[in-house]
Design an enzyme around this catalytic site. Structure first.
Site, PDB file in Angstrom:
ATOM      1  N   GLU A  83     -43.148 -12.756 -11.409  1.00 52.96           N
ATOM      2  CA  GLU A  83     -44.309 -13.065 -12.645  1.00 52.96           C
ATOM      3  C   GLU A  83     -44.985 -11.836 -13.245  1.00 52.96           C
ATOM      4  O   GLU A  83     -45.278 -10.945 -12.523  1.00 52.96           O
ATOM      5  CB  GLU A  83     -45.189 -14.109 -12.095  1.00 52.96           C
ATOM      6  CG  GLU A  83     -44.788 -15.221 -11.395  1.00 52.96           C
ATOM      7  CD  GLU A  83     -45.674 -16.292 -10.812  1.00 52.96           C
ATOM      8  OE1 GLU A  83     -45.254 -17.480 -10.602  1.00 52.96           O
ATOM      9  OE2 GLU A  83     -46.707 -15.758 -10.428  1.00 52.96           O
ATOM     10  N   CYS A 107     -51.634  -9.101   2.998  1.00 52.84           N
ATOM     11  CA  CYS A 107     -53.084  -8.918   2.975  1.00 52.84           C
ATOM     12  C   CYS A 107     -53.346 -10.341   3.194  1.00 52.84           C
ATOM     13  O   CYS A 107     -52.851 -11.472   2.814  1.00 52.84           O
ATOM     14  CB  CYS A 107     -53.745  -8.504   1.583  1.00 52.84           C
ATOM     15  SG  CYS A 107     -53.318  -6.792   1.334  1.00 52.84           S
ATOM     16  N   CYS A 110     -54.009 -12.969   0.103  1.00 55.45           N
ATOM     17  CA  CYS A 110     -52.856 -12.880  -1.143  1.00 55.45           C
ATOM     18  C   CYS A 110     -51.675 -13.587  -0.973  1.00 55.45           C
ATOM     19  O   CYS A 110     -50.972 -13.611  -0.043  1.00 55.45           O
ATOM     20  CB  CYS A 110     -52.661 -11.273  -1.386  1.00 55.45           C
ATOM     21  SG  CYS A 110     -51.937 -10.913  -3.063  1.00 55.45           S
ATOM     22  N   SER A 178     -53.634  -0.213  -9.799  1.00 52.51           N
ATOM     23  CA  SER A 178     -54.421  -0.472  -8.631  1.00 52.51           C
ATOM     24  C   SER A 178     -53.639  -0.509  -7.194  1.00 52.51           C
ATOM     25  O   SER A 178     -52.294  -1.010  -7.167  1.00 52.51           O
ATOM     26  CB  SER A 178     -54.862  -2.193  -8.463  1.00 52.51           C
ATOM     27  OG  SER A 178     -55.402  -2.611  -7.435  1.00 52.51           O
ATOM     28  N   HIS A 203     -62.352  -3.975  -0.385  1.00 48.86           N
ATOM     29  CA  HIS A 203     -62.357  -5.511   0.542  1.00 48.86           C
ATOM     30  C   HIS A 203     -63.184  -5.377   1.899  1.00 48.86           C
ATOM     31  O   HIS A 203     -63.390  -6.387   2.343  1.00 48.86           O
ATOM     32  CB  HIS A 203     -60.861  -6.106   0.464  1.00 48.86           C
ATOM     33  CG  HIS A 203     -60.379  -6.377  -0.687  1.00 48.86           C
ATOM     34  ND1 HIS A 203     -60.962  -6.782  -1.900  1.00 48.86           N
ATOM     35  CD2 HIS A 203     -58.889  -6.321  -1.161  1.00 48.86           C
ATOM     36  CE1 HIS A 203     -60.075  -6.977  -2.894  1.00 48.86           C
ATOM     37  NE2 HIS A 203     -59.036  -6.628  -2.483  1.00 48.86           N
ATOM     38  N   CYS A 318     -55.599 -12.965  -9.808  1.00 45.00           N
ATOM     39  CA  CYS A 318     -55.584 -12.203  -8.870  1.00 45.00           C
ATOM     40  C   CYS A 318     -55.049 -12.770  -7.610  1.00 45.00           C
ATOM     41  O   CYS A 318     -56.035 -13.750  -7.257  1.00 45.00           O
ATOM     42  CB  CYS A 318     -56.697 -11.346  -8.584  1.00 45.00           C
ATOM     43  SG  CYS A 318     -57.458 -10.297 -10.141  1.00 45.00           S
TER      44      CYS A 318
HETATM   45  N1  SAH Z   1     -51.063  -4.040  -4.127  1.00 46.51           N
HETATM   46  C1  SAH Z   1     -52.034  -3.651  -5.384  1.00 46.51           C
HETATM   47  C2  SAH Z   1     -51.839  -4.337  -6.444  1.00 46.51           C
HETATM   48  C3  SAH Z   1     -52.138  -5.874  -6.740  1.00 46.51           C
HETATM   49  S1  SAH Z   1     -53.679  -5.880  -7.488  1.00 46.51           S
HETATM   50  C4  SAH Z   1     -53.335  -3.628  -4.568  1.00 46.51           C
HETATM   51  O1  SAH Z   1     -53.494  -4.337  -3.622  1.00 46.51           O
HETATM   52  O2  SAH Z   1     -54.206  -3.270  -5.294  1.00 46.51           O
HETATM   53  C5  SAH Z   1     -54.251  -7.356  -7.276  1.00 46.51           C
HETATM   54  C6  SAH Z   1     -55.850  -7.455  -7.018  1.00 46.51           C
HETATM   55  O3  SAH Z   1     -56.133  -8.760  -6.711  1.00 46.51           O
HETATM   56  C7  SAH Z   1     -55.841  -6.732  -5.855  1.00 46.51           C
HETATM   57  O4  SAH Z   1     -57.323  -5.919  -5.933  1.00 46.51           O
HETATM   58  C8  SAH Z   1     -56.128  -7.665  -4.693  1.00 46.51           C
HETATM   59  O5  SAH Z   1     -56.769  -7.306  -3.526  1.00 46.51           O
HETATM   60  C9  SAH Z   1     -56.829  -8.685  -5.437  1.00 46.51           C
HETATM   61  N2  SAH Z   1     -56.376 -10.237  -4.810  1.00 46.51           N
HETATM   62  C10 SAH Z   1     -55.373 -10.450  -3.827  1.00 46.51           C
HETATM   63  N3  SAH Z   1     -55.790 -11.842  -3.596  1.00 46.51           N
HETATM   64  C11 SAH Z   1     -56.757 -12.099  -4.184  1.00 46.51           C
HETATM   65  C12 SAH Z   1     -57.597 -13.281  -4.129  1.00 46.51           C
HETATM   66  N4  SAH Z   1     -57.013 -14.444  -3.388  1.00 46.51           N
HETATM   67  N5  SAH Z   1     -58.604 -13.450  -4.900  1.00 46.51           N
HETATM   68  C13 SAH Z   1     -59.041 -12.411  -5.543  1.00 46.51           C
HETATM   69  N6  SAH Z   1     -58.595 -11.435  -5.595  1.00 46.51           N
HETATM   70  C14 SAH Z   1     -57.484 -10.905  -5.022  1.00 46.51           C
END
Ligand code: SAH
Length: 328
Positions: A83, A107, A110, A178, A203, A318
């Site tokens: 996506e 993570c 996510c 990111s 985080h 996100c």
């Molecule tokens: N792998 C990279 C790129 C993904 S960016 C990274 O980790 O940065 C996606 C962003 O959304 C990252 O900052 C991630 O930590 C955040 N993210 C992931 N799951 C989320 C959630 N459930 N709520 C809000 N932000 C989230």
């Protein structure tokens, strides 16, 4: 598109030399849905090319719309799905690009990690996301914050950005990447693309908490990541963004926030993005302390903002990108 195949096909048809450039320009313009639509070519040639190979390696399986957000489900030539999201701000459109199908980092919060890792996207597939969005909307800015970890697909990311800069003419200052904290690539990125904005998904501000929610912390410990962050700003003299999503009873205690504030204030180039948590199945709960935390950070003169969240209605916010089946 496979340019080698195109070039040999045009040669076998005894097409004039300029044809390759003409088609390349048409491809990158994003203005054409398929070969048949490129009406500057003769109908015979269009029909022949259409029968040989597709204009784009990706196809748009579905587009979903909610207020201010669109999501495309792309299908790859090997029948995988991933996506990409477009966010409409008053002054510009930003596209959120994926770099992998799924993600190996897993993570806790996510959705992408929960679907596992399928494969890296090729540079061509990364660039085609932009081209195919341009088919529907003007694209002004890009964020590499979709599915996957960009720095685990570094060589394709690099190639894609070079094409995006030089051919699609989207400048480095309009691009953000990111990372969850792949330390060696942070240094490399500072050398390769000092003008591109970098964000680190932080985080947590202590090793044990971060380890619980981001397993990559085992391989790349937090103290080394924070050292590399200092290195990055001294190399580039650019602002560095730290993303911090507030999770209930995990990383939102007064001590956590005090350490976070202290860290962000330790360097004038550090900037904090608080991210509202978006709900994902089996994910973590959002903190209820956002208002207190915002007040604390404001009183302590921390440079920060709270990220505007887009697209929860269509699971495009996100951390919510996760679909593999063609269903949205
Ligand atoms: N792998 C990279 C790129 C993904 S960016 C990274 O980790 O940065 C996606 C962003 O959304 C990252 O900052 C991630 O930590 C955040 N993210 C992931 N799951 C989320 C959630 N459930 N709520 C809000 N932000 C989230």
């Amino acid at each position: 598109m496979d340019f080698n195949l195109l070039s040999s096909t045009l040669e076998s048809l005894n097409q004039p030399k300029y044809r390759l450039k003409q088609i390349t320009d048409a491809y990158y313009s994003g203005h054409f849905k398929d070969w048949l639509a490129v009406t500057s070519l003769s109908l015979d040639l269009r029909q022949y090319l259409q029968s040989q190979f597709p204009l784009y390696s990706l196809s748009v399986e579905k587009t979903l719309t909610s207020s201010g957000t669109q999501k495309i489900l792309f299908k790859t030539a090997d029948d995988q799905y991933f996506e990409s999201v477009l966010m409409q701000y008053p002054e510009w459109n930003t596209v959120c690009l994926s770099t992998q199908i799924g993600c190996p980092l897993n993570c806790a919060f996510c959705a992408t990690g929960k679907m596992g890792f399928k494969r890296n996207l090729t540079a061509e597939e990364i660039v085609e996301q932009v081209i195919l969005w341009k088919n529907q909307f003007p694209v002004d800015r890009l964020v590499f914050m979709g599915m996957g970890e960009p720095f685990l697909n570094y060589s394709n990311l690099k190639l894609a950005i070079e094409t995006i800069n030089t051919v699609l003419k989207i400048g480095s200052r309009k691009i953000s990447v990111s990372t969850a904290g792949i330390i060696p690539q942070i240094k490399q990125f500072a050398l390769d693309f000092p003008q591109i904005n970098l964000a680190i998904s932080l985080h947590a501000i202590n090793q044990s908490t971060r380890l619980k929610i981001m397993p990559i912390t085992q391989q790349y410990p937090l103290n080394e990541l924070l050292d590399q962050a200092k290195n990055y700003v001294s190399l580039t003299r650019r602002q560095l963004f730290f993303e911090y999503a507030l999770f209930e009873d995990i990383n939102d205690s007064p001590q956590d926030i005090a350490s976070l504030a202290k860290f962000i204030k330790s360097n004038y180039l550090f900037y904090l993005n608080l991210i509202p948590v978006n709900q994902v199945p089996n994910g973590l709960k959002a903190s209820t302390k956002l208002t207190q935390i915002v007040n604390y950070l404001t009183q302590n003169q921390v440079d920060f903002s709270v990220r505007q969240s887009f697209g929860q209605e269509i699971n495009s916010a996100c951390g919510q990108l996760a679909y593999t089946t063609g269903k949205i």
